[in-house]
Design an enzyme around this catalytic site. Sequence first.
Site, short mmCIF file in Angstrom:
data_model
loop_
_atom_site.label_atom_id
_atom_site.label_comp_id
_atom_site.label_asym_id
_atom_site.label_seq_id
_atom_site.Cartn_x
_atom_site.Cartn_y
_atom_site.Cartn_z
N TRP A 105 14.17 11.76 -24.85
CA TRP A 105 13.98 10.73 -25.61
C TRP A 105 11.89 10.55 -25.99
O TRP A 105 11.66 9.70 -26.35
CB TRP A 105 14.50 9.83 -24.62
N ASP A 179 9.93 2.46 -22.71
CA ASP A 179 11.35 2.75 -22.70
C ASP A 179 11.77 2.43 -21.92
O ASP A 179 12.30 4.01 -20.88
CB ASP A 179 11.33 3.97 -23.54
N LYS A 203 23.25 -0.10 -23.72
CA LYS A 203 23.42 0.51 -22.33
C LYS A 203 24.36 -0.74 -21.53
O LYS A 203 25.19 -1.11 -20.62
CB LYS A 203 22.48 1.37 -21.58
#
Length: 375
Positions: A105, A179, A203
């Site tokens: 990511w 992030d 999530k």
Amino acid sequence: MAHASTRPYNFSAGPACLPLPVLEQAAAEMCDWQGSGMGVMEMSHRGPQFGAILAQAERDLRALAGVPDEFAILFMQGGALAANALIPLNLAHRGRVDVAVTGSWSAKSADEAARYALVQRVVDTRAEGYLDIPAPDSWALRDDVDYVHLCSNETIDGVEFQDLPNLRALGCEAPLVVDCSSNQLSRRFDWSRIGLAFGGAQKNIGPAGLTLVYVRRDLLQPALAACPTAFSLERVARENSMFNTPPTYAIYIAGLVFAWGLQFRWNGLQGLEALEAHNRDKAALLYAALDDSNLFENRVSSAVRSRMNIPFFLREPGLTDTFLAQAAQATPVGLLQLKGHKSKGGCRASLYNAMPLAGVQALVDFMQDFERRHG
């Protein structure tokens, strides 16, 4: 209505399992929210009912995560992938960004930021398989960048920063951008080290469609001219997340999760401290089983193992599909969505806040039984 004892355990990396009490409350209020005669999906985002939902969600999130007043909390859309674009469009006024690439990511973040700024990868562990995080004092940080970006927990690769780096102690005055999509609300963050944090909600928080942005107010400056107005953090903050129609139902569900988190208890603790202790216990249980196994393995350096996303592999890869199929049919309840990311293969168990310890124990028990039968 399903009960916790009969529902399968869902180990999806996202969208992920939600607390059962949240789902039950949402079901009860689906057609009529608190006597309003409307479901939340039917409400005007400008009406007093949704205004109350949004305000309470922000208050509870700020209390649960310990977000200081000097940070604005924005309820946005587009997910973390869109945030990878809107952040340089808002912050990269000098056009220089440093990125710590420690997994799939953060690599995507570096690639996206490079569309708008000159990006330097101050560390990149791809060649080593994203299995470790070099100490921040070894990073090639520049002193004239707009910000330094990292991913606090790599959902695909299963590596996690156990502590966020203190950039000032490293001689870097740039703000740290984090992030935190897959570990926000799972543990305490040191907000004094953060300039901006962001994460998709799907999530630890709620359904897909909502993105949380936590931004220090002194960073709320006019965006670059190329930035779409809906992505201007300064404008969205000025409009209290109501510049355009926000993802109203996702915010409502997130608000229920925040309220649930504030009341969560574990071993004498409550709130975020309880969630963190619970997550630590769940991860320790699964990692101990992996380390003791002759059939299953986790390859990540022990110092940076994720508490949220635990990739693992069978030492006999030909058994992987059999393991996944049998896990889904396990008794007394199934163990779902354990397949690893397509880029990695193998298996992955995501242990977000809503996953109970009993679910992890059920997975460990099944793994041990599978090894007895196939090892």
